[in-house]
Design an enzyme around this catalytic site. Structure first.
Site, PDB file in Angstrom:
ATOM      1  NE  ARG A 122      -4.330  -1.903   1.333  1.00 17.23           N
ATOM      2  CZ  ARG A 122      -5.325  -2.108   2.047  1.00 17.23           C
ATOM      3  NH1 ARG A 122      -5.811  -1.559   3.225  1.00 17.23           N
ATOM      4  NH2 ARG A 122      -6.470  -2.779   1.408  1.00 17.23           N
ATOM      5  CD  GLN A 127      -2.823   5.727  -3.626  1.00 25.06           C
ATOM      6  OE1 GLN A 127      -3.220   6.386  -4.435  1.00 25.06           O
ATOM      7  NE2 GLN A 127      -2.786   6.270  -2.418  1.00 25.06           N
TER       8      GLN A 127
END
Length: 374
Positions: A122, A127
């Site tokens: 992450r 993303q």
């Protein structure tokens, strides 16, 4: 030229597909040859002709896999389905390596390089490749709709000549991607929404969506955030304080949605039978973690359970209940991933260490990921 194979999913209840005509066209522009197994998109409302029109070769399993350099799947296929793929072919999918470790081992022994898309780090540049976020977003939305469908009353306050109907009270437990979408959806439907999480940093996110934050304060362990933004196991003191807070709050709720998961572990128990017994008759609980053991005592995947007059529901595969949109987002995750690492000279993706090491489960016949070390 790299050949990419898209398989039809075999798992019960799996309606998604790893590519769409949109991403097939984009992969072709990269220089890849794309093959799609016949019927792969049927459950997601995508016809074979749509894939063919986008430039894919549509055929049977054998013809689709034969000579493939890369195989994309929603769930990681079993090695028997990959017979004919090139030695060392990349298999990118949602692999469930903790729940399906035997399949990971088998794919390793067969010589495939397995990439677990759910292990995508992450970080900002990843993303658009994050399959967990894209699918959790839809899951949070669907959970609220399922609750509304099972709730015998309206969500918004309604003022009529015959009297006023009060707004439903909805409580979201766990404010990750799914929880945030659940909050937003319940608010749009007119409910009074509150939410809680073990990570104190989510308080502002809850408030930004117009919901009321419910937090345990002044107790050790409130931060609750581990690596990658995921929740971690909390202290016993925190768990006790949270249980007391939830018990007093949950008794006043009409709708409760639980979303708590800890990667690699069984879902934490958030709601006990005793707490369910305090809820209003006709209330509804949706357990988004039901497939991983459940946050709610007594929840059963794909089954409506009634306890103390409260309906407890949860799907084993919530995103699969929105197959068209879930497939569209998932397919874009796959395309964004491949295109980000596409080497024009080699005509194939070349992974870097940061992301490659994070998602690579197997290499050269061995399981190599440190989270799967025996």
């Amino acid at each position: 030229m790299t050949t990419i194979a898209i398989l039809r999913e075999r798992a019960a209840g799996e309606t998604r597909v790893a590519a769409t005509p949109e991403t097939v066209g984009k992969l072709a522009k990269l220089g890849a040859t794309v093959r799609v197994e016949a019927g792969a998109g049927q459950s997601a409302s995508i016809r074979d002709a749509d894939f063919a029109d986008a430039g894919a070769a549509v055929g049977d399993l054998s013809g689709t896999v034969n000579g493939a350099d890369i195989v994309l799947g929603v769930a990681a296929p079993e090695p028997a389905l990959l017979d004919g793929a090139k030695p060392g072919a990349i298999v990118a999918a949602i692999c469930d390596p903790f729940g399906r470790r035997d399949n990971v081992d088998a794919l390793a022994q067969a010589g495939y390089e397995v990439l677990a898309m759910e292990f995508m780090p992450r970080i900002t540049r990843a993303q658009s490749m994050d399959v967990l976020s894209s699918q959790s977003n839809l899951a949070g939305y669907k959970a609220v709709l399922a609750c509304a469908d099972n709730f015998g009353r309206a969500f918004p306050m309604m003022m009529t000549a015959a009297g006023t109907i009060p707004a439903a009270r909805a409580f979201v437990m766990g404010v990750g991607v799914a929880g945030l979408q659940a909050i937003a959806t319940a608010k749009r439907l007119g409910a009074q929404v509150s939410a809680t999480d073990v990570r104190s940093a989510t308080r502002e996110q809850i408030e930004s969506l117009g919901a009321k934050p419910i937090f345990v304060d002044k107790v050790e362990g409130i931060e609750g955030e581990g690596s990658g933004g995921y929740a971690t196991e909390m202290s016993d003191e925190y768990k006790a304080a949270q249980a007391d807070l939830v018990s007093s709050h949950i008794a006043r709720q009409d709708i409760v949605i639980t979303t708590a998961l800890i990667p690699g572990r069984a879902a934490p128990r958030l709601i006990t039978d005793e707490q369910i017994a305090t809820m209003k008759n006709g209330s509804v609980i949706f357990d988004l973690a039901v497939a991983q053991g459940g946050n709610v005592e007594g929840s059963v995947p794909d089954t409506t359970v009634e306890r103390h007059g409260v309906k407890i529901i949860g799907y084993a595969n919530t995103p699969a209940h929105l197959p068209a949109d879930a497939s569209a987002l998932l397919a874009r995750n796959f395309y964004n991933f491949l295109s980000a690492f596409w080497d024009e000279e080699k005509g194939a993706p070349v992974l870097d260490e940061e992301i490659g090491d994070a998602i690579r489960l197997t290499h050269s016949g061995k399981v190599v990921h440190d989270r799967l070390s025996s």
